[in-house]
Design an enzyme around this catalytic site. Structure first.
Site, PDB file in Angstrom:
ATOM      1  N   THR A  57      12.575  20.746 -58.442  1.00 31.49           N
ATOM      2  CA  THR A  57      11.408  21.289 -58.125  1.00 31.49           C
ATOM      3  C   THR A  57      10.901  20.801 -56.799  1.00 31.49           C
ATOM      4  O   THR A  57      10.307  21.743 -56.076  1.00 31.49           O
ATOM      5  CB  THR A  57      10.385  20.417 -58.996  1.00 31.49           C
ATOM      6  OG1 THR A  57      10.744  20.938 -60.395  1.00 31.49           O
ATOM      7  CG2 THR A  57       8.895  20.966 -59.040  1.00 31.49           C
ATOM      8  N   GLY A  58      11.116  19.559 -56.412  1.00 27.68           N
ATOM      9  CA  GLY A  58      10.908  19.122 -54.963  1.00 27.68           C
ATOM     10  C   GLY A  58      11.452  19.862 -53.904  1.00 27.68           C
ATOM     11  O   GLY A  58      10.765  20.313 -53.007  1.00 27.68           O
ATOM     12  N   GLY A  78      14.252  20.715 -63.560  1.00 25.84           N
ATOM     13  CA  GLY A  78      14.555  19.136 -63.022  1.00 25.84           C
ATOM     14  C   GLY A  78      13.469  18.652 -61.937  1.00 25.84           C
ATOM     15  O   GLY A  78      13.049  19.451 -61.191  1.00 25.84           O
ATOM     16  N   CYS A  79      13.416  17.401 -61.713  1.00 17.20           N
ATOM     17  CA  CYS A  79      12.558  16.704 -60.886  1.00 17.20           C
ATOM     18  C   CYS A  79      13.078  17.182 -59.685  1.00 17.20           C
ATOM     19  O   CYS A  79      12.165  17.456 -58.614  1.00 17.20           O
ATOM     20  CB  CYS A  79      12.313  15.416 -61.264  1.00 17.20           C
ATOM     21  SG  CYS A  79      13.879  14.509 -61.104  1.00 17.20           S
ATOM     22  N   PHE A  80      14.163  16.922 -59.116  1.00 11.33           N
ATOM     23  CA  PHE A  80      14.668  17.011 -57.723  1.00 11.33           C
ATOM     24  C   PHE A  80      14.577  18.353 -57.439  1.00 11.33           C
ATOM     25  O   PHE A  80      14.251  18.881 -56.237  1.00 11.33           O
ATOM     26  CB  PHE A  80      16.154  16.431 -57.504  1.00 11.33           C
ATOM     27  CG  PHE A  80      16.146  14.980 -57.342  1.00 11.33           C
ATOM     28  CD1 PHE A  80      15.548  14.047 -56.496  1.00 11.33           C
ATOM     29  CD2 PHE A  80      16.866  14.310 -58.220  1.00 11.33           C
ATOM     30  CE1 PHE A  80      15.513  12.974 -56.513  1.00 11.33           C
ATOM     31  CE2 PHE A  80      17.102  12.819 -58.267  1.00 11.33           C
ATOM     32  CZ  PHE A  80      16.319  12.139 -57.314  1.00 11.33           C
TER      33      PHE A  80
END
Lengths: 345, 345, 345, 345
Positions: A157-158, A153-155
């Site tokens: 990953t960061g 997922g995007c969040f």
């Protein structure tokens, strides 16, 4: 080598980004882009920035049996809950590899069912792949399955990239991720949140204590620091199309100086071309449209608190770019192949 | 009643906002607007939104002795370090009241000298006035000085209002303020941060562990919960002109439900017209240009964590509006006088 | 082939874009990036999006004699008035080619001196090169000089491409260009116009009747329709970093239908890969960061008026991209080499 | 005096603005705010900026017979085609006045039917009221009807104010209005145009040669310069919530200097408090949220062309503010009553 790629769900933002990035990849030929709603339309008439690219490709509604014969790799850019219908059919009797951008195969099955509130129809294991944190090929070996990647997922990953080096040291005690995301994270259907007069000059918090990605962060970070799950997460939508800036407020078991933390990070990421430790603070503009993750950090001189800030493009390192990076790894290419593109401020 | 008001430093954003708001105040006549650089220019030729208002007023370079005779109240909208030069001269031998928008009189003197790295030339006590948190007139009585108000900083206003009700209950254990501010907070001189191509579609963290306003937050919140100073603060600039959204990540001594916390907040602020507890999340647009503070909150159902979000306009409730609210109180007017203006989305 | 390129003035926006784009060009190696102010700094520490690219390159203050020996091509990305100092020194006794992004060699000398209000120190002829409108190599032959390209201005590029097909038909009678530009057009020094609070939610007209680029438009469009100079131009700055949308209000000698005009445009640009006639209206986002020019048009059904809208990225097709396109042509490469990159919305 | 006001269609942007502005009007009490969808909801729970105002008012679905008894004035903030159903019922057997913000009564009936493609159900005459251009009360006398005001469209307001002084002189020969509007002009329903990722950093032309407001502009400007209808109009949506900047490219019968034109404008508008001729260029921010129209202008020193730029807030001077201004006039109040509010940058 020329990899034949298919994209399922090519009308959404992740699909669009796959098409944009693969247009610059020398070893991939996109042979199929599926979309029920857009079937028959030319790629460039829908994604106008791609006008002139893909002259021979139109959106199509392709049968899974046909699709798996056409493709060496299939990217699933569909909503969570939909991938689990595709995966067994596409893997069965084929040799193609699948990179799933949905949430369906990221969590352990029981956790998935709890968090997403639905029965899992295809509870098989996949390789959860942030290549800078775990060795994707080794992970695949472990589960004896190199054919299904759960693209993160995007969040998560960061967030994971922001604390992985400290987690590896086992010193995390309390972590609060305060994330700020561009609105493409909410998809390309117009909504109250994406309505320009509601978002410009504003910043909108949502799901302040209970976002689904929290489970994914806990699962992955606890693989690095076993037993640690004291992780909170609050996302916000910012007036920006792209990008996630994650401010990690980290309380550690011991006190560090900024220089000490920086050294830990530089060492951890030294062979990872896409993760870069910057002087000062990272900028969403510097990594815009690219697969890079920029990280800045500062240790409080008085307490055991460190603020670490990571910047990624939610549609690239947080979705399509990382998917292609994983494809490169699966197919034995350099992981930067087709992705060595600077950010566009 | 007609209060004669002077504004020192009327060319900056805080001065401009005082002029904008006082143009709608029935009991104030602005008799002086000082600016060294703009002396001789008409108000409306510089602050174009005020063209047509103040037809008889020009920026002037006025001597303090003259100024204190002309005015019932003087607003100091000058940089920190400059007010301490004005205050003793203006108070001496006059009856005028001063509302200082700078940082000079907010902190205890020793703390000021440490944080701001300069000797204080006029170490007198002032009333630190967030009227929703402390009774301004009683505070003035205590220090036997109703003539000098230290108008709070923008970040401390949003932060203190976000946690005051819980602090009053004495249950705070760890508080992380992650604030997002419009760029007018950095003043009206063009800089790299305010350069449009650097800020649009971006969000810029700064002073990640060491912003000066942290001291002000600690001082004021510990007045509500004595002994408590486990407070961290990280600010960010967002692509917006105005507004501060403060996300308070609050860890408490006991576990609450959202409803319990909401009741505490509604009770605490029930007679405070400018603070409103909203359903859902607050919006910077709803309070834009107004003196309101909107607060939204959510308790984590599983842990002792509460997320509280406050929204203020940094130039109004965070500066000029709160200054006028304090003036209203000092002069015995209703605190909403001239400020009962809805936000402009 | 590997072309050795130097960039003079590599700290500004045009220089930054040259570096960004050349990082993706297989046949160019940047061997020099000059900047007086940044000498000694690494490329990636200044242009953070380039961190990881150009590991061996630092900004330098290089002598012209050295520079012309190092380079096959030199891009001049300096302010107008400065190029005329570099050009004679760099051309003299060398074989390197120069692509000048300044205004110095675009206009006939007399016109330049009138419009720019300065004496020209090096009144030689150069090839004015919008490759979609004139054959660059033939033009070079004509003036027997293939070593100096005058790279067109950003507004003239968008304007000329918008009306060239009709000008070729000789039917223009009155043309009003109403252009809307991103603020990078004004350079990377913070100013009142680029100050975020002045530009967000705004649009700022400037030089409403007397912008210098008008002369360049008249010169180039009259080459297509001899004798025609009834051209007006009003630019505006929009709240955007990049892009120029030019709305051309065109009054013609005869009445057209939209279909007729569209056919004229499709024919005129049929072998020009970077110019694309779109259905509906063009979007700055579709061409963002790319060398494309998108054109949309509509003829008024009742009068002899046609509205033609062109969209370019001012820093790419309006500067660095077109410069590289011209370099490709000069060096016998395909004009799309290194530039076949989709826009990034 | 206390005017009882009703708002039909109070959920849309024009209705919301009426509520915002009337909250600051000393002589108006809003007694009814109708909305079919929001019936039963509190004003402040929908329009969050109004939380605290209108504590006793809820959206209601009120019968026309009841409504006309409750109100001295009724604002119709409904889509075109809907007002013509309300007007006859509300006027019949009542004394209330109606200010219609829709397009239904602006054009001569035949023109309305042609342009809007529908039969007019109630072809009566109304007073078209831009108070700075025509004397509203005299116009009402002429048609012996002071009870129905056709409140002008947003684009025609900005356009007419931009050229009225020259039209009065009869010197217009060709006028091209190139307008740039905030996206609230398109209403509060999320759409592809208002979808944040489509609009940010962009500018979107639409109805390039055939916008309906052209007819309204021609009708009103030809009342000032009889026989003149050589008017073109192209609108654009800019990345802004509010505001219309209209760039009028004006070709005149004779040549003027900037000073001459400026004098004509200053004279024409000298008793009109809301129209102000500015030095330099007008700014949407200076008039944001206010009823002001700022005008800047420049004559081409070489041709018979003048560029005139007007700035209004589409929701205020272009809708709700002008409606209240007209109400003030109808009820014998000062036209600035409740509207003497500076713009909020």
């Amino acid at each position: 080598m020329m990899i034949k790629a298919g994209i399922v769900g090519a009308s959404g933002y992740a699909g669009e980004e796959l098409l944009r990035l693969l247009a610059m990849h020398s070893h991939v030929k996109v042979v199929a882009a599926t979309s029920r709603n857009l079937a028959g339309k030319k790629i460039g008439s829908v994604h106008i920035n791609l006008d002139g690219f893909y002259p021979d490709l139109t959106f199509e509604n392709i049968d899974n049996n046909e699709l798996k014969k056409m493709c060496d790799v299939i990217f699933l850019a569909v909503p969570h809950g939909a991938s689990m219908d595709f995966v067994p059919e596409l893997l069965n009797g084929s040799t193609c590899k699948i990179i799933d951008l949905s949430a369906d195969y990221r969590l352990k099955t029981a956790e998935f069912e709890k968090i997403y509130g639905m029965k899992h129809k295809d509870p098989r294991e996949a390789v959860y792949a942030i290549p800078e944190v775990h060795d994707v090929l080794k992970e695949a070996e472990k589960i004896k399955n190199i054919r299904l990647i759960a693209n993160p997922g995007c969040f998560p990953t960061g967030a994971t990239l922001a604390v992985a080096p400290l987690a590896k040291f086992g010193v995390l005690e309390n972590v609060i991720f305060d994330s700020k995301s561009g609105v493409t994270g909410a998809g390309n259907t117009p909504s109250a949140t994406s309505h320009y007069p509601n978002l410009t000059e504003n910043i909108i918090p949502y799901k302040m204590t209970a976002h689904r990605h929290t489970a994914e962060m806990r699962q992955e970070i606890s693989r690095l620091q076993p037993g640690f799950d004291n992780i909170s997460f609050t996302p916000h939508v910012i007036p920006a199309s792209r990008g996630i800036l994650t401010t990690a407020h980290v309380f550690t078991a011991k006190k560090y100086t900024t220089e000490e933390v920086k050294k830990i990070y530089v060492d951890f990421y030294k062979d990872k071309p896409f993760v870069r430790i910057v002087d000062g603070v990272p900028s969403l503009l510097a990594i815009r449209g690219s697969n890079f993750c920029h990280i800045g950090l500062e240790a409080d001189s008085k307490t055991k608190r460190i603020v670490i800030v990571s910047a990624i493009d939610n549609l690239v390192k947080g979705a399509a770019g990382q998917a292609i990076q994983n494809m490169n790894i699966l197919f034995g290419l350099s992981e930067t192949e087709g992705l060595w593109i600077p950010g566009l401020p």
